[in-house]
Design a protein around this motif. Structure first.
Motif: not given
Lengths: 320, 162
Positions: A44-45, A49, A52, B36, B67, B69, B162
């Motif tokens: 997962g992020p 996140q 961002l 990102g 994961r 982004g 990333r």
């Protein structure tokens, strides 16, 4: 204490609550996504996140449909502004927020409603079919959730003889037996259902869907881009955090600052973050194991919430 | 499957993208790394659905592109980049152009799969208008018929940094 110090203190408290809820709300969304990913077997992020994403959205081009009027432009601003006003005066980290005497539970509900209605109008304004569909659905759900919420507040305010939120939280601290009373438990049960509906979580709305035909909230924001979309995301995460914050403070008020003073306020902020994070994790876990309800069954769920609230109110009146 | 293995998978999941190392350098001509965060809008311009399967797989539990982004979104207004698969058929020229124009700047285009790059096996077909680059400016190309999910993820990482 001089008048200036009082004003400065109030501004500080309100500002700290707004900043905590704005940043913490985005992190909360990140935590909830992380929990969901982990339970689905993904990595997962990262938790940051959403921060961002928001930073990037504010650097993007401001893009609005040609047909859109000022309603479309104003909606995200109104959404964030109403959320900020309510966060500033709500008893989130302290039972003595600035302008706390005006933090009436009923008033707060209607100020938040102003935000949802303006977003629905903004979605209608572009004239796209999905925007209208999303607005119509969101308003249907809102019209069913709102009465349940009002009755739930009624049930909580009858024994306390007030609907003032800081006083309700303070009384929970002073008289813990009030929290375990049947009317408070029934009302908070109904409150949970309403939070899920109002913040567009499963089983009412799927926040991760890409299927336009099943969307509710997402369908309303399809036309927003760049900074406008950033404001909508920020407003939505603030509202979710605020509602969860009110729920946990009514359910487990411990940790909330009951006196003035910087130390207890900071402890209150920390306690708020911890409690809301736990609530968010619980919701995310529940979402992994639940599916979205068919749209026509959502009213049944909300009717259940209304019945809980009604039972609470009746109990409160009978027990008196 | 024991409770212990489930808990272990939750606390320390393994995916095929573990240990990939540093993200690849951005492709020539790419202006932004977007800090990102990369939102993607997918357009099927006439694909056989082979590339769709691989994209779905890249975002599934095994490769887990999220994961890094990257995220698929529901509207071009929310997107930073367009993921286009398949040769552009005559009927899709207009919708593809409109979708590209609906994205706010800075906007980029991925051409995923051999068909998107040069029409692949459909080259010269009576319904094919051309490759993706003939309709919208392409920033990153992913080769393969269909491309491997790892290749798709490498391309995405060159933009998320990333």
């Amino acid at each position: 204490m001089t008048g200036f110090e009082e004003v400065a203190g109030a501004v500080l408290v309100a500002g700290a609550q707004i900043v905590t809820v704005a940043v913490g709300g985005l992190l909360l969304v990140g935590v909830m996504r992380k929990v969901r990913s982990r339970l689905e077997g993904r990595i997962g992020p990262p938790v940051r996140q959403p921060l961002l994403d928001l930073r990037k959205l504010f650097t993007k081009q401001r893009m609005r449909p040609e047909e859109a009027s000022w309603v479309f432009v104003a909606a995200p601003v109104v959404l964030v502004a109403t959320a900020m006003v309510v966060v500033a005066i709500s008893p989130l980290a302290t039972t003595r927020p600035p302008l706390g005497q005006s933090a009436d539970f009923f008033a707060i509900v209607f100020v938040l409603l102003l935000g949802s209605v303006s977003l629905a109008l903004g979605a209608l304004d572009t004239g796209t079919p999905f925007g209208g569909m999303g607005s119509s659905r969101a308003m249907t759900i809102g019209a069913l959730a709102e009465p349940a919420l009002l009755v739930a507040i009624l049930a909580m305010s009858i024994p306390a003889h007030t609907s003032n939120l800081p006083v309700l939280v303070h009384m929970g601290l002073a008289h813990p037996q009030m929290i375990a009373s049947p009317e408070r438990i029934l009302a908070l049960g109904s409150f949970v259902v309403i939070i899920l509906a109002e913040s567009g979580r499963l089983p009412v709305d799927n926040p991760n869907t890409h299927l336009e035909l099943t969307m509710i909230h997402e369908a309303m924001v399809l036309e927003y881009a760049g900074p406008d979309l950033g404001l909508v995301t920020l407003g939505e995460s603030m509202r979710l955090t605020l509602l969860l914050g009110l729920l946990v403070n009514l359910l487990v008020p411990w940790g909330v600052a009951d006196r003035s003073g910087a130390v207890s306020f900071v402890i209150g902020l920390g306690a708020l973050a911890g409690k809301v994070a736990l609530a968010g994790i619980a919701i995310a876990t529940f979402e992994v194991f639940s599916g979205k309800l068919r749209l026509f069954r959502v009213p049944e769920l909300l009717a259940g919430g209304f019945v809980l609230a009604m039972l609470g109110a009746v109990t409160a009146m009978v027990v008196r | 499957m024991t409770i212990r293995s489930v808990l272990q998978a939750m606390i320390h999941p393994h995916t095929a993208t573990d240990g990939l190392g540093a993200p690849p350098a951005p492709a020539v001509g790419v202006r932004h790394t977007l800090g990102g965060s990369l939102q993607l809008r997918h357009v099927d311009a006439g694909s056989c659905n082979g590339c769709e399967l691989e994209i779905a797989s890249a975002f599934g539990p095994v490769y887990d592109a999220e994961r890094f982004g990257a995220r698929l979104v529901a509207s071009p207004r929310h997107a930073d980049a367009l993921v286009v698969t398949g040769p552009v058929t005559k009927n899709m020229v207009g919708p593809l152009k409109k979708t590209f124009e609906a994205m706010p700047e800075p906007r980029m285009v991925f051409a995923v799969g051999d068909c998107a790059r040069d029409c692949g096996v459909f080259k010269g077909g009576y319904g094919v208008a051309g490759a993706v680059a003939d309709v919208v400016p392409v920033d990153v190309q992913v080769a393969g018929c269909p491309p491997h999910p790892e290749a798709i993820i490498r391309a995405l990482r060159s933009l998320t940094g990333r």
